[in-house]
Design a protein around this motif. Structure first.
Motif, PDB file in Angstrom:
ATOM      1  N   GLU A   1       8.011   0.092   2.830  1.00 15.02           N
ATOM      2  CA  GLU A   1       8.303   1.536   2.777  1.00 15.02           C
ATOM      3  C   GLU A   1       7.244   2.336   3.533  1.00 15.02           C
ATOM      4  O   GLU A   1       7.557   3.293   4.238  1.00 15.02           O
ATOM      5  CB  GLU A   1       8.329   2.027   1.323  1.00 15.02           C
TER       6      GLU A   1
ATOM      7  N   GLN B   1       6.565   5.055  10.794  1.00 14.58           N
ATOM      8  CA  GLN B   1       7.441   5.060  11.963  1.00 14.58           C
ATOM      9  C   GLN B   1       8.180   6.393  12.059  1.00 14.58           C
ATOM     10  O   GLN B   1       8.271   6.997  13.130  1.00 14.58           O
ATOM     11  CB  GLN B   1       8.434   3.911  11.846  1.00 14.58           C
ATOM     12  N   GLU B   2       8.675   6.852  10.908  1.00  7.68           N
ATOM     13  CA  GLU B   2       9.399   8.113  10.866  1.00  7.68           C
ATOM     14  C   GLU B   2       8.502   9.271  11.333  1.00  7.68           C
ATOM     15  O   GLU B   2       8.927  10.136  12.102  1.00  7.68           O
ATOM     16  CB  GLU B   2       9.854   8.353   9.416  1.00  7.68           C
TER      17      GLU B   2
ATOM     18  N   GLU C   1       7.847   2.117   7.200  1.00  2.40           N
ATOM     19  CA  GLU C   1       8.989   2.949   7.602  1.00  2.40           C
ATOM     20  C   GLU C   1       8.606   4.421   7.694  1.00  2.40           C
ATOM     21  O   GLU C   1       9.006   5.131   8.623  1.00  2.40           O
ATOM     22  CB  GLU C   1      10.138   2.799   6.594  1.00  2.40           C
TER      23      GLU C   1
END
Lengths: 274, 280
Positions: B269, B275-276, B272
């Motif tokens: 998580e 990256q976001e 992610e």
């Protein structure tokens, strides 16, 4: 120095727990032993303090074959804390429990009391001296068992799953106490499934599976071996999983990341550049 | 109706000098997955025992207030009443196993409650399948690994068809893979509608399954809410709760002015969210 030479051990002649363990633990080392349930870890450390005797092979303590030493003689040098504190605690107060071992190895009443107070305080048990261990919580009982051995500060400490039931503060306290004793020259061997505790505190790791040693070396090397992780029924550390996931997207990130601070800096680097 | 209600409940063990539970007020509903955590000695085990009347009926002491489990007051009904409502699972399965084989172990509880033999047989088969115990049928409990013993202990508890499974550090003696298997079973049971109350220090393993985390300290409830909200609080570090590593990284970044969109509970998580943040 403790040397295990090709040690074999079979319970009741049926269940083979150790099949040829050879291991040298030098004075002043900090060593973690990892492995799945039933790998033989507990059987091995029970050989270090003479509770179990090898059926084949030898255990040599400071150059002397332990075959010729009594359990009491060995226990003076090697203190063992069991996984289950209820196998160890037997007196009706925490104070008596801790002072018992100290008096036993010859400390005067005064010295025993001082050491007991100091150890209980270091492990966050200072308010519980008069309580019966059996009225304490599981985590507290575990620390009383640890205190009864750590207070005697033997040259070799063998601890079976010392972090079970401990919260983050207690774990840090224990790590700090072990580090201090290690600085004073004590050798520390722990059996544990707590991979984060190993990464943060133990430079050398021995991995066991099915009664054998399958890896022995620097913690970094042993724990970055996927086969070892698999055979020891460990889950990869969360930091490694995060690092892998980040590496999938940002391939420029290096191969070896384990520490939280390293991951933090890596992410700062990525976001700073974005 | 609330499944479990603590109505201003306090308890002190005989001979203890302080309260183990101090004025606990809370409601746990059907279908919840509650993780109960807090420093060693904060009252978690006492809380579990109070759910099925072991406190105050087996472990005696000073009591104030009430606990209602499935609507029944734990001070006014026999302990046996609660066995089929709240199933307890403990840290050491060996202390919990009473018979010599898996089928007998599972049948033991319902037999004692007088359940009809055909129904017992049905439950035994269902639980052997649910907990993947087929291979253990012929094994003596002492030949089983800790994880296997714990699966049998859970099956025996479930045989009484409880509405809530209360587990007090059920995985702390297990290796991580066996622990994961047990936690997958809990998550699965919860998805099928069973409420779960789990005492656990290693939030790395359980935060993602929980619908709610309750933090205890010194006998009191000090925080109660959804996992991400609770673990983002600095209170966790103050009282010594083991915050998941990924959440720790999130908090460190936050102090340096980096605010990720959400609070991560796992390494994946976290990756992610990073990256976001870069793609915005």
């Amino acid at each position: 120095m403790i040397i295990l030479e090709d040690v074999h051990y079979t319970y009741d002649g049926i269940y083979t727990a150790l099949q040829g363990i050879s291991l040298q633990v030098d004075d002043g080392e900090r060593l973690a032993v990892i492995g799945a349930n039933g790998a033989g870890k507990t059987t091995m450390i029970k050989h270090m303090n003479g509770l179990l005797r090898p059926q084949e092979g030898r255990v040599i303590l400071d150059g002397q074959d332990t075959k010729f030493m009594s359990v009491a003689e060995i226990a003076r040098e090697v203190g063992l804390v069991f996984q289950n504190p209820d196998h160890q605690l037997f007196l009706d107060s925490v104070k008596k429990e801790v002072e018992f071992g100290l008096r036993n190895i010859g400390f005067t009443e005064n010295e025993a009391e001082q050491r007991r107070q100091k150890t209980l305080a270091s492990l966050g048990l200072e308010g519980l001296a008069e309580r019966s261990p059996f009225t304490l919580s599981g985590g507290e009982r575990k620390r009383v068992a640890l205190a009864s051995v750590l207070s005697t500060e033997p040259r070799f400490l063998a601890l079976d799953e010392p972090t079970i039931g401990q919260d983050a503060h207690q774990k840090n306290r224990l790590a700090q106490m072990l580090a201090e004793m290690n600085k004073r020259g004590r050798t520390v061997v722990v059996v544990t499934h707590d991979i984060e505790f190993v990464i943060e505190n133990f430079p050398r790791t021995v991995a066991m599976a099915e009664g054998q040693i399958i890896a022995d070396g620097s913690t970094n090397m042993v724990l970055s071996n996927d086969e070892v992780i698999e055979r020891c029924s460990l889950a990869p550390p969360q930091m490694t999983l995060a690092a892998r996931a980040i590496r999938n997207v940002f391939p420029e990130v290096g191969q070896r990341l384990t520490l939280l601070s390293e991951l933090e800096e890596t992410i700062m680097g990525i976001l700073g550049g974005a | 109706m609330a499944l479990i209600e603590f109505a201003d409940f306090s308890f002190k063990y005989l001979g203890a000098d302080s309260l183990a539970l101090k004025r606990i007020k809370l409601i746990i509903d059907e279908g919840e997955y509650v993780v109960l955590t807090g420093p060693s000695g904060c009252g978690k085990t006492t809380f579990c025992r109070a759910i099925n009347a072991l406190v105050p009926q087996f472990h005696r002491g000073y009591v104030a207030g009430n606990v209602y489990t499935d609507g029944k007051n734990t001070r006014e009904n026999e302990v046996a009443t609660f066995a089929s409502v709240a199933g307890l699972v403990f840290q050491n399965p060996e202390n919990q196993l009473v018979t010599l084989d898996v089928e007998k172990e599972i049948a033991f509880g319902p037999e004692n409650l007088g359940v009809a033999p055909a129904e017992i047989r049905r439950r035994v088969e269902e639980l052997i399948e649910l907990l993947d115990l087929e291979e253990l049928r012929e094994k003596h409990p002492h030949e089983m690994s800790g994880g296997e013993q714990q699966r049998v202990a859970i099956a025996a508890t479930l045989a009484l068809k409880p509405k809530v499974l209360v587990a007090d550090e059920p995985t702390s003696n297990l290796d991580p893979k066996s622990a994961e298997t047990i936690l997958e079973i809990f998550a699965h049971l919860n998805k099928r509608g069973m409420a779960v109350v789990l005492v656990e220090h290693r939030l790395d393993l359980v935060a993602r399954d929980a619908s709610r985390i309750i933090l205890m300290n010194k006998g009191r409830i000090v925080a109660d809410g959804n996992p991400r909200e609770i673990l983002a609080m600095d209170l966790c570090e103050e009282i010594g709760v083991g915050v998941p590593k990924a959440t720790q990284v999130y908090k460190r970044l936050r102090t340096r002015g980096v605010d990720l969109r959400n609070v991560p509970l796992t390494g994946v998580e976290l990756a992610e969210l990073v990256q976001e943040a870069t793609s915005q």
